[in-house]
Design a protein around this motif. Structure first.
Motif, PDB file in Angstrom:
ATOM      1  N   MET A   1      -6.757 -16.096  35.957  1.00  0.00           N
ATOM      2  CA  MET A   1      -7.000 -17.445  36.448  1.00  0.00           C
ATOM      3  C   MET A   1      -5.946 -17.737  37.528  1.00  0.00           C
ATOM      4  N   ASN A   2      -6.409 -18.243  38.683  1.00  0.00           N
ATOM      5  CA  ASN A   2      -5.449 -18.511  39.754  1.00  0.00           C
ATOM      6  C   ASN A   2      -4.649 -19.788  39.455  1.00  0.00           C
ATOM      7  N   GLN A   3      -3.581 -19.974  40.236  1.00  0.00           N
ATOM      8  CA  GLN A   3      -2.666 -21.085  39.984  1.00  0.00           C
ATOM      9  C   GLN A   3      -3.337 -22.445  40.113  1.00  0.00           C
ATOM     10  N   GLU A   4      -4.214 -22.611  41.119  1.00  0.00           N
ATOM     11  CA  GLU A   4      -4.890 -23.897  41.286  1.00  0.00           C
ATOM     12  C   GLU A   4      -5.730 -24.241  40.061  1.00  0.00           C
ATOM     13  N   LYS A   5      -6.436 -23.243  39.525  1.00  0.00           N
ATOM     14  CA  LYS A   5      -7.261 -23.482  38.336  1.00  0.00           C
ATOM     15  C   LYS A   5      -6.392 -23.806  37.126  1.00  0.00           C
ATOM     16  N   LYS A   6      -5.244 -23.132  37.018  1.00  0.00           N
ATOM     17  CA  LYS A   6      -4.330 -23.423  35.918  1.00  0.00           C
ATOM     18  C   LYS A   6      -3.819 -24.861  36.014  1.00  0.00           C
ATOM     19  N   ILE A   7      -3.491 -25.286  37.230  1.00  0.00           N
ATOM     20  CA  ILE A   7      -3.006 -26.659  37.432  1.00  0.00           C
ATOM     21  C   ILE A   7      -4.087 -27.659  37.055  1.00  0.00           C
ATOM     22  N   GLU A   8      -5.324 -27.424  37.489  1.00  0.00           N
ATOM     23  CA  GLU A   8      -6.432 -28.319  37.143  1.00  0.00           C
ATOM     24  C   GLU A   8      -6.642 -28.373  35.639  1.00  0.00           C
ATOM     25  N   LYS A   9      -6.499 -27.229  34.980  1.00  0.00           N
ATOM     26  CA  LYS A   9      -6.669 -27.186  33.524  1.00  0.00           C
ATOM     27  C   LYS A   9      -5.568 -28.003  32.832  1.00  0.00           C
ATOM     28  N   VAL A  10      -4.335 -27.901  33.332  1.00  0.00           N
ATOM     29  CA  VAL A  10      -3.230 -28.677  32.772  1.00  0.00           C
ATOM     30  C   VAL A  10      -3.504 -30.170  32.941  1.00  0.00           C
ATOM     31  N   ILE A  11      -3.945 -30.567  34.135  1.00  0.00           N
ATOM     32  CA  ILE A  11      -4.245 -31.981  34.387  1.00  0.00           C
ATOM     33  C   ILE A  11      -5.373 -32.452  33.482  1.00  0.00           C
ATOM     34  N   GLU A  12      -6.413 -31.629  33.336  1.00  0.00           N
ATOM     35  CA  GLU A  12      -7.548 -31.983  32.468  1.00  0.00           C
ATOM     36  C   GLU A  12      -7.071 -32.193  31.030  1.00  0.00           C
ATOM     37  N   ARG A  13      -6.210 -31.301  30.550  1.00  0.00           N
ATOM     38  CA  ARG A  13      -5.685 -31.444  29.185  1.00  0.00           C
ATOM     39  C   ARG A  13      -4.840 -32.713  29.063  1.00  0.00           C
ATOM     40  N   ALA A  14      -4.033 -32.985  30.078  1.00  0.00           N
ATOM     41  CA  ALA A  14      -3.183 -34.180  30.051  1.00  0.00           C
ATOM     42  C   ALA A  14      -4.019 -35.441  29.962  1.00  0.00           C
ATOM     43  N   LEU A  15      -5.204 -35.421  30.563  1.00  0.00           N
ATOM     44  CA  LEU A  15      -6.063 -36.600  30.576  1.00  0.00           C
ATOM     45  C   LEU A  15      -6.942 -36.730  29.342  1.00  0.00           C
ATOM     46  N   SER A  16      -7.270 -35.616  28.687  1.00  0.00           N
ATOM     47  CA  SER A  16      -8.282 -35.722  27.641  1.00  0.00           C
ATOM     48  C   SER A  16      -7.859 -35.248  26.256  1.00  0.00           C
ATOM     49  N   ASP A  17      -6.849 -34.397  26.146  1.00  0.00           N
ATOM     50  CA  ASP A  17      -6.484 -33.860  24.837  1.00  0.00           C
ATOM     51  C   ASP A  17      -5.560 -34.810  24.079  1.00  0.00           C
ATOM     52  N   ASP A  18      -5.571 -34.670  22.758  1.00  0.00           N
ATOM     53  CA  ASP A  18      -4.604 -35.388  21.925  1.00  0.00           C
ATOM     54  C   ASP A  18      -3.321 -34.559  21.946  1.00  0.00           C
ATOM     55  N   LEU A  19      -2.309 -35.046  22.604  1.00  0.00           N
ATOM     56  CA  LEU A  19      -1.064 -34.305  22.791  1.00  0.00           C
ATOM     57  C   LEU A  19       0.076 -34.839  21.921  1.00  0.00           C
TER      58      LEU A  19
END
Length: 162
Positions: A1-19
């Protein structure tokens, strides 16, 4: 997975996951990094561990809150004078339209009757508020929890035409 996709995945988790558990862990870690800005240093270290070398990465990546040159938030999805907002809480969190309306009224003083359509999905929701109150709603929910979930509200992206 490229860096941009990893960053998008991190942002998606920050917005939707229970952290919640991760936030607790971060508080424990912060005690071991007692510098001013310790939380930022921990986050940066985690990104470095996850992404590796970012020297070639374009740091002008799209941000979650798009701002105009004047610093105002840009709302992409506005219809009939209502801005559509994304909120990172949904059915899995036991949220109801009434819960969302009550919180907006309590935090912002917006008349609940002015709040438009509320679409509640599994882990996120969309709400429509009068455009003139949209930025107030976003700012008012910083550092807020609903049903124990840290809330993030941001402008919804433009709906894809079918």
């Amino acid at each position: 997975m490229n860096q941009e996709k990893k960053i998008e995945k991190v942002i998606e988790r920050a917005l939707s996951d229970d952290l919640t558990k991760y936030i607790e862990l971060l508080k424990v870690m912060k005690k071991r990094v007692p510098f001013f800005g310790g939380t930022k240093r921990i986050a940066a270290a985690l990104l470095k561990e996850h992404l590796g070398d970012i020297s070639r990465l374009d740091l002008s990546l799209d941000t979650a809150l798009k701002k105009s040159p004047t610093g105002k938030i840009i709302f992409e999805d506005v219809k009939d004078g209502r801005a559509r907002l994304f909120i990172n809480i949904g059915k899995n969190h036991g949220i109801s339209p009434g819960d969302i309306i009550r919180e907006i009224v309590k935090k912002c003083g917006v008349d609940g009757k002015q709040i438009g359509k509320i679409d509640i999905h599994t882990t996120y929701s969309f709400i429509e508020v009068p455009e003139q109150y949209a930025e107030l709603v976003i700012i008012s929910f910083e550092n807020t929890k609903i049903k124990g979930v840290p809330i993030v509200i941001e402008p919804a992206k433009k709906r894809k035409s079918k």
